[in-house]
Design a protein around this motif. Structure first.
Motif, PDB file in Angstrom:
ATOM      1  N   LEU A  21      -4.387  80.248  -1.875  1.00  0.00           N
ATOM      2  CA  LEU A  21      -2.935  80.155  -1.955  1.00  0.00           C
ATOM      3  C   LEU A  21      -2.499  79.211  -3.074  1.00  0.00           C
ATOM      4  O   LEU A  21      -1.524  79.492  -3.786  1.00  0.00           O
ATOM      5  CB  LEU A  21      -2.367  79.693  -0.612  1.00  0.00           C
ATOM      6  CG  LEU A  21      -2.486  80.684   0.546  1.00  0.00           C
ATOM      7  CD1 LEU A  21      -1.974  80.055   1.838  1.00  0.00           C
ATOM      8  CD2 LEU A  21      -1.721  81.974   0.251  1.00  0.00           C
ATOM      9  N   ALA A  22      -3.214  78.088  -3.220  1.00  0.00           N
ATOM     10  CA  ALA A  22      -2.869  77.150  -4.287  1.00  0.00           C
ATOM     11  C   ALA A  22      -3.093  77.772  -5.659  1.00  0.00           C
ATOM     12  O   ALA A  22      -2.266  77.631  -6.578  1.00  0.00           O
ATOM     13  CB  ALA A  22      -3.691  75.866  -4.137  1.00  0.00           C
ATOM     14  N   VAL A  23      -4.214  78.489  -5.811  1.00  0.00           N
ATOM     15  CA  VAL A  23      -4.493  79.163  -7.081  1.00  0.00           C
ATOM     16  C   VAL A  23      -3.438  80.227  -7.367  1.00  0.00           C
ATOM     17  O   VAL A  23      -2.947  80.359  -8.500  1.00  0.00           O
ATOM     18  CB  VAL A  23      -5.909  79.777  -7.051  1.00  0.00           C
ATOM     19  CG1 VAL A  23      -6.129  80.693  -8.251  1.00  0.00           C
ATOM     20  CG2 VAL A  23      -6.959  78.676  -7.046  1.00  0.00           C
ATOM     21  N   ALA A  24      -3.068  81.002  -6.344  1.00  0.00           N
ATOM     22  CA  ALA A  24      -2.049  82.038  -6.520  1.00  0.00           C
ATOM     23  C   ALA A  24      -0.704  81.427  -6.907  1.00  0.00           C
ATOM     24  O   ALA A  24       0.013  81.963  -7.766  1.00  0.00           O
ATOM     25  CB  ALA A  24      -1.907  82.854  -5.243  1.00  0.00           C
ATOM     26  N   ALA A  25      -0.349  80.288  -6.294  1.00  0.00           N
ATOM     27  CA  ALA A  25       0.927  79.640  -6.619  1.00  0.00           C
ATOM     28  C   ALA A  25       0.931  79.144  -8.059  1.00  0.00           C
ATOM     29  O   ALA A  25       1.929  79.320  -8.781  1.00  0.00           O
ATOM     30  CB  ALA A  25       1.178  78.482  -5.653  1.00  0.00           C
ATOM     31  N   CYS A  26      -0.177  78.554  -8.500  1.00  0.00           N
ATOM     32  CA  CYS A  26      -0.253  78.083  -9.884  1.00  0.00           C
ATOM     33  C   CYS A  26      -0.223  79.247 -10.866  1.00  0.00           C
ATOM     34  O   CYS A  26       0.426  79.175 -11.920  1.00  0.00           O
ATOM     35  CB  CYS A  26      -1.515  77.245 -10.085  1.00  0.00           C
ATOM     36  SG  CYS A  26      -1.530  75.683  -9.180  1.00  0.00           S
ATOM     37  N   TYR A  27      -0.927  80.324 -10.533  1.00  0.00           N
ATOM     38  CA  TYR A  27      -0.923  81.508 -11.385  1.00  0.00           C
ATOM     39  C   TYR A  27       0.492  82.080 -11.487  1.00  0.00           C
ATOM     40  O   TYR A  27       0.952  82.448 -12.578  1.00  0.00           O
ATOM     41  CB  TYR A  27      -1.885  82.548 -10.836  1.00  0.00           C
ATOM     42  CG  TYR A  27      -2.136  83.731 -11.750  1.00  0.00           C
ATOM     43  CD1 TYR A  27      -3.298  83.811 -12.502  1.00  0.00           C
ATOM     44  CD2 TYR A  27      -1.209  84.776 -11.862  1.00  0.00           C
ATOM     45  CE1 TYR A  27      -3.535  84.890 -13.334  1.00  0.00           C
ATOM     46  CE2 TYR A  27      -1.436  85.848 -12.696  1.00  0.00           C
ATOM     47  CZ  TYR A  27      -2.595  85.906 -13.431  1.00  0.00           C
ATOM     48  OH  TYR A  27      -2.819  86.976 -14.275  1.00  0.00           O
ATOM     49  N   PHE A  28       1.165  82.174 -10.354  1.00  0.00           N
ATOM     50  CA  PHE A  28       2.522  82.720 -10.344  1.00  0.00           C
ATOM     51  C   PHE A  28       3.465  81.839 -11.172  1.00  0.00           C
ATOM     52  O   PHE A  28       4.300  82.362 -11.937  1.00  0.00           O
ATOM     53  CB  PHE A  28       3.026  82.829  -8.908  1.00  0.00           C
ATOM     54  CG  PHE A  28       4.427  83.362  -8.788  1.00  0.00           C
ATOM     55  CD1 PHE A  28       4.672  84.717  -8.895  1.00  0.00           C
ATOM     56  CD2 PHE A  28       5.502  82.506  -8.573  1.00  0.00           C
ATOM     57  CE1 PHE A  28       5.963  85.217  -8.797  1.00  0.00           C
ATOM     58  CE2 PHE A  28       6.786  82.994  -8.468  1.00  0.00           C
ATOM     59  CZ  PHE A  28       7.023  84.352  -8.579  1.00  0.00           C
TER      60      PHE A  28
END
Length: 337
Positions: A21-28
């Motif tokens: 989730l943290a990686v997805a948030a940073c990517y987004f």
């Protein structure tokens, strides 16, 4: 026992989920940042610099290939905000995930070091991660748009080139900065802070002038990059290159400065040529300087160790780490006589 054994597994699963989730948030977040300045061709949206790709490559290098679910989720969320979801979203998400993963695998194959302390590391990041691996994301993404009818055949070449270069620029600019932040060990000394402040002030005045002036003054950025690379290596050259690329992209999308009165194709060619040369100069020059510095330090250490050995031999003692021999004792008695 089953409950006790299952607790660590649940904890690891929760940690992996939170990491994804943290990686997805940073990517987004990186994707939304990249979409602030973009180029639209029919229903295709491409960015001159696509930061999520650089983030994804750095994420794989730091966290490992197990971070792919977060990358895929972030890519899907970014695609969902660009337009209505369709079958092409699956292809775009797959290409955005597989290309950084391929970059990671190729870099690991050649023994890539995340500190970028060798010229071979810089060359690998440029030619393998940026120029080669990103062919996959551009090809898969453009093919998906053509298959669903969102992109006309006559626009394929232009969109594919813009897509590929945007992803490659994300790797060349964003990945080294994230790796540098990950491997940094401490702030420089007080004297270096003064020079860093001077470099920041000069960059803050020179780069906007070069990217906004109607006279073509983009070449003025090169001495700034050389100064930053010579004195601060990646820590100085890559932020300067990022500043130059971002301000040049803003000027190009606004058709200001040296990009005024140019066609969209000419703007893209001039912008990507400038951004690419900035990134290559900063990255490769910093890698060369870091490699030469490491070689010099190794030679100095070897000379120091050799001097210590010669000093002990001259004094009639055994070198450090070796027990005295009969020859050493004989030399000592001869010296006494």
């Amino acid at each position: 026992m089953a409950a006790v054994a299952g607790t660590p597994d649940l904890r690891r699963a929760a940690v992996r989920a939170l990491q994804a989730l943290a990686v997805a948030a940073c990517y987004f977040a990186a994707g939304r940042l990249g979409l602030l300045r973009h180029l639209a061709v029919e229903e295709a949206v491409v960015s001159p610099i696509w930061p999520p790709t650089g983030f994804a490559v750095a994420c794989f290098l730091i966290l490992g290939p197990g971070s792919w679910p977060g990358i895929a989720l972030g890519a899907f969320l970014v695609t969902a905000t660009v337009g209505p979801l369709g079958p092409d979203a699956i292809g775009t998400t797959a290409g955005s995930t597989l290309a950084p993963l391929c970059a990671y695998l190729m870099l690991r194959r050649v023994g890539f070091r995340t500190d970028l302390s060798r010229l071979r590391d810089g060359l690998a990041l440029v030619f393998l991660a940026a120029l080669t691996a990103m062919l996959l994301s551009a090809t898969v993404g453009v093919t998906s748009l053509v298959l669903v009818g969102k992109l006309a055949v006559h626009s394929v070449g232009y969109v594919w080139l813009a897509w590929w270069v945007g992803d490659a620029m994300g790797v060349l600019i964003v990945t080294p900065i994230l790796l540098m932040l990950y491997t940094v060990r401490g702030p420089p000394g007080l004297s270096r802070w003064k020079e860093a402040l001077a470099l920041t002030l000069v960059a803050g005045g020179l780069v906007p002038l070069a990217t906004r002036s109607s006279v073509s003054l983009l070449f003025l950025v090169y001495p700034l990059l050389i100064w930053a690379a010579l004195r601060f290596r990646l820590a100085g050259s890559m932020p300067c290159a990022l500043l130059a690329c971002v301000l040049a992209t803003v000027a190009a999308t606004d058709h200001n400065g040296p990009f005024e009165r140019l066609t969209p194709v000419e703007v893209m060619i001039k912008l990507q040529a400038f951004n690419g040369s900035m990134a290559l100069t900063a990255l490769l020059l910093s890698a060369v300087i870091a490699e030469q510095r490491n070689i010099r330090l190794s030679v100095e250490q070897a000379c120091q160790e050799l001097a210590e050995v010669l000093e002990h031999l001259t004094a009639g003692d055994a070198p450090p780490g070796r027990a005295p021999t009969d020859d050493d004792e004989g030399r000592g008695r001869s010296g006494a006589r």
